[in-house]
Design a protein around this motif. Structure first.
Motif, PDB file in Angstrom:
ATOM      1  N   PRO A  68       0.813  -1.231   0.000  1.00 41.44           N
ATOM      2  CA  PRO A  68       0.000   0.000   0.000  1.00 41.44           C
ATOM      3  C   PRO A  68       0.844   1.278   0.000  1.00 41.44           C
ATOM      4  CG  PRO A  68      -0.027  -1.009   2.168  1.00 41.44           C
ATOM      5  CD  PRO A  68       0.708  -1.958   1.262  1.00 41.44           C
ATOM      6  N   ASN A  69       2.130   1.186   0.297  1.00 38.64           N
ATOM      7  CA  ASN A  69       2.996   2.365   0.340  1.00 38.64           C
ATOM      8  C   ASN A  69       3.539   2.760  -1.033  1.00 38.64           C
ATOM      9  OD1 ASN A  69       2.728   2.494   3.144  1.00 38.64           O
ATOM     10  ND2 ASN A  69       4.432   1.093   3.444  1.00 38.64           N
ATOM     11  N   VAL A  70       3.272   1.943  -2.052  1.00 37.43           N
ATOM     12  CA  VAL A  70       3.781   2.213  -3.397  1.00 37.43           C
ATOM     13  C   VAL A  70       2.600   2.465  -4.320  1.00 37.43           C
ATOM     14  CG1 VAL A  70       5.126   1.281  -5.313  1.00 37.43           C
ATOM     15  CG2 VAL A  70       5.761   0.690  -2.970  1.00 37.43           C
ATOM     16  N   ASN A  71       2.596   3.636  -4.967  1.00 33.31           N
ATOM     17  CA  ASN A  71       1.498   3.921  -5.893  1.00 33.31           C
ATOM     18  C   ASN A  71       1.969   3.779  -7.341  1.00 33.31           C
ATOM     19  OD1 ASN A  71       2.880   6.273  -6.517  1.00 33.31           O
ATOM     20  ND2 ASN A  71       1.577   7.568  -5.242  1.00 33.31           N
ATOM     21  N   LEU A  72       1.026   3.675  -8.235  1.00 35.03           N
ATOM     22  CA  LEU A  72       1.320   3.423  -9.641  1.00 35.03           C
ATOM     23  C   LEU A  72       2.115   4.563 -10.271  1.00 35.03           C
ATOM     24  CD1 LEU A  72       0.991   1.628 -12.113  1.00 35.03           C
ATOM     25  CD2 LEU A  72      -1.194   2.749 -12.543  1.00 35.03           C
ATOM     26  N   GLY A  73       1.794   5.781  -9.913  1.00 35.31           N
ATOM     27  CA  GLY A  73       2.513   6.932 -10.470  1.00 35.31           C
ATOM     28  C   GLY A  73       3.996   6.896 -10.146  1.00 35.31           C
ATOM     29  N   GLU A  74       4.308   6.557  -8.913  1.00 32.48           N
ATOM     30  CA  GLU A  74       5.702   6.469  -8.485  1.00 32.48           C
ATOM     31  C   GLU A  74       6.439   5.378  -9.273  1.00 32.48           C
ATOM     32  OE1 GLU A  74       8.154   5.709  -4.303  1.00 32.48           O
ATOM     33  OE2 GLU A  74       5.973   5.659  -4.306  1.00 32.48           O
ATOM     34  N   VAL A  75       5.770   4.257  -9.475  1.00 29.69           N
ATOM     35  CA  VAL A  75       6.363   3.149 -10.221  1.00 29.69           C
ATOM     36  C   VAL A  75       6.620   3.560 -11.669  1.00 29.69           C
ATOM     37  CG1 VAL A  75       5.979   0.808 -11.083  1.00 29.69           C
ATOM     38  CG2 VAL A  75       5.348   1.384  -8.737  1.00 29.69           C
ATOM     39  N   MET A  76       5.650   4.201 -12.285  1.00 35.38           N
ATOM     40  CA  MET A  76       5.788   4.595 -13.687  1.00 35.38           C
ATOM     41  C   MET A  76       6.906   5.623 -13.875  1.00 35.38           C
ATOM     42  SD  MET A  76       3.758   2.648 -15.234  1.00 35.38           S
ATOM     43  CE  MET A  76       3.870   3.332 -16.863  1.00 35.38           C
ATOM     44  N   VAL A  77       7.012   6.584 -12.959  1.00 34.53           N
ATOM     45  CA  VAL A  77       8.074   7.585 -13.051  1.00 34.53           C
ATOM     46  C   VAL A  77       9.442   6.917 -12.897  1.00 34.53           C
ATOM     47  CG1 VAL A  77       9.109   9.580 -11.891  1.00 34.53           C
ATOM     48  CG2 VAL A  77       6.663   9.540 -12.350  1.00 34.53           C
ATOM     49  N   ALA A  78       9.572   6.014 -11.943  1.00 39.67           N
ATOM     50  CA  ALA A  78      10.847   5.315 -11.741  1.00 39.67           C
ATOM     51  C   ALA A  78      11.213   4.477 -12.962  1.00 39.67           C
ATOM     52  CB  ALA A  78      10.776   4.438 -10.495  1.00 39.67           C
ATOM     53  N   LEU A  79      10.229   3.814 -13.559  1.00 35.13           N
ATOM     54  CA  LEU A  79      10.495   3.009 -14.748  1.00 35.13           C
ATOM     55  C   LEU A  79      10.920   3.884 -15.923  1.00 35.13           C
ATOM     56  CD1 LEU A  79       7.606   0.393 -14.519  1.00 35.13           C
ATOM     57  CD2 LEU A  79      10.047  -0.059 -14.313  1.00 35.13           C
ATOM     58  N   GLN A  80      10.294   5.042 -16.072  1.00 33.19           N
ATOM     59  CA  GLN A  80      10.668   5.944 -17.168  1.00 33.19           C
ATOM     60  C   GLN A  80      12.062   6.521 -16.966  1.00 33.19           C
ATOM     61  OE1 GLN A  80       9.294   6.644 -20.144  1.00 33.19           O
ATOM     62  NE2 GLN A  80       7.877   4.997 -19.652  1.00 33.19           N
ATOM     63  N   LYS A  81      12.410   6.869 -15.717  1.00 29.15           N
ATOM     64  CA  LYS A  81      13.757   7.368 -15.429  1.00 29.15           C
ATOM     65  C   LYS A  81      14.796   6.299 -15.745  1.00 29.15           C
ATOM     66  CE  LYS A  81      12.818  10.732 -11.790  1.00 29.15           C
ATOM     67  NZ  LYS A  81      13.038  11.042 -10.365  1.00 29.15           N
ATOM     68  N   ALA A  82      14.518   5.072 -15.357  1.00 32.39           N
ATOM     69  CA  ALA A  82      15.445   3.977 -15.622  1.00 32.39           C
ATOM     70  C   ALA A  82      15.588   3.754 -17.126  1.00 32.39           C
ATOM     71  CB  ALA A  82      14.977   2.705 -14.930  1.00 32.39           C
ATOM     72  N   SER A  83      14.483   3.803 -17.828  1.00 37.70           N
ATOM     73  CA  SER A  83      14.512   3.608 -19.276  1.00 37.70           C
ATOM     74  C   SER A  83      15.295   4.726 -19.967  1.00 37.70           C
ATOM     75  CB  SER A  83      13.085   3.557 -19.815  1.00 37.70           C
ATOM     76  OG  SER A  83      13.087   3.469 -21.212  1.00 37.70           O
ATOM     77  N   LEU A  84      15.068   5.947 -19.556  1.00 34.34           N
ATOM     78  CA  LEU A  84      15.754   7.092 -20.148  1.00 34.34           C
ATOM     79  C   LEU A  84      17.256   7.044 -19.875  1.00 34.34           C
ATOM     80  CD1 LEU A  84      15.521   9.788 -21.646  1.00 34.34           C
ATOM     81  CD2 LEU A  84      15.174  10.869 -19.428  1.00 34.34           C
ATOM     82  N   SER A  85      17.632   6.717 -18.653  1.00 33.83           N
ATOM     83  CA  SER A  85      19.056   6.653 -18.335  1.00 33.83           C
ATOM     84  C   SER A  85      19.735   5.514 -19.091  1.00 33.83           C
ATOM     85  CB  SER A  85      19.279   6.523 -16.823  1.00 33.83           C
ATOM     86  OG  SER A  85      18.722   5.332 -16.326  1.00 33.83           O
ATOM     87  N   PHE A  86      19.043   4.395 -19.271  1.00 38.62           N
ATOM     88  CA  PHE A  86      19.620   3.283 -20.032  1.00 38.62           C
ATOM     89  C   PHE A  86      19.778   3.662 -21.494  1.00 38.62           C
ATOM     90  CE2 PHE A  86      19.416  -0.670 -22.467  1.00 38.62           C
ATOM     91  CZ  PHE A  86      20.464  -1.358 -21.878  1.00 38.62           C
ATOM     92  N   GLU A  87      18.790   4.345 -22.038  1.00 37.21           N
ATOM     93  CA  GLU A  87      18.871   4.780 -23.437  1.00 37.21           C
ATOM     94  C   GLU A  87      20.019   5.762 -23.633  1.00 37.21           C
ATOM     95  OE1 GLU A  87      18.019   4.637 -27.344  1.00 37.21           O
ATOM     96  OE2 GLU A  87      16.951   3.483 -25.826  1.00 37.21           O
ATOM     97  N   ALA A  88      20.213   6.670 -22.686  1.00 31.32           N
ATOM     98  CA  ALA A  88      21.323   7.622 -22.772  1.00 31.32           C
ATOM     99  C   ALA A  88      22.654   6.889 -22.695  1.00 31.32           C
ATOM    100  CB  ALA A  88      21.223   8.659 -21.662  1.00 31.32           C
ATOM    101  N   MET A  89      22.749   5.906 -21.816  1.00 29.11           N
ATOM    102  CA  MET A  89      23.978   5.115 -21.698  1.00 29.11           C
ATOM    103  C   MET A  89      24.254   4.359 -22.997  1.00 29.11           C
ATOM    104  SD  MET A  89      25.034   2.112 -19.039  1.00 29.11           S
ATOM    105  CE  MET A  89      23.949   0.935 -19.811  1.00 29.11           C
TER     106      MET A  89
END
Length: 108
Positions: A68-89
């Protein structure tokens, strides 16, 4: 990973790209100036991308488990940040490979 962390990673990647494109300073001069060497900078950047991906994966698993402490918005933002940083790498890696191939094709 906060927005400032992403900006720091991008700044490091830009510095690596500038070094790969033929920065005129020698590695000895860079280490004498108190700056980290290229290998260390690359390793740190890769580790930060890895941490972002692991964090996003852990958040996704927590959300799937019904935490219950994790919401969908937080998960989606973290996934997008990870995806963006991997693409930049990946783009930095492509530039490094291209620079390496160009150096190897030079006539001595």
């Amino acid at each position: 990973m906060s927005g400032t962390d992403i900006n720091q990673v991008l700044a490091q990647m830009r510095a690596m790209a500038a070094a790969a494109e033929g920065n005129k300073t020698s590695p000895a001069a860079a280490s004498d100036a108190g700056k980290p060497d290229f290998g260390k900078l690359l390793e740190e950047s890769i580790n930060k991308v890895n941490e972002a991906q692991q964090h996003a994966g852990n958040l996704a698993l927590s959300f799937e488990a019904g935490n219950p402490n994790v919401n969908l918005g937080e998960v989606m933002v973290a996934l997008q940040k990870a995806s963006l940083s991997f693409e930049a790498m990946t783009q930095v890696r492509n530039k490094l490979v291209s620079a390496y191939q160009e150096v190897m094709n030079m006539q001595v």
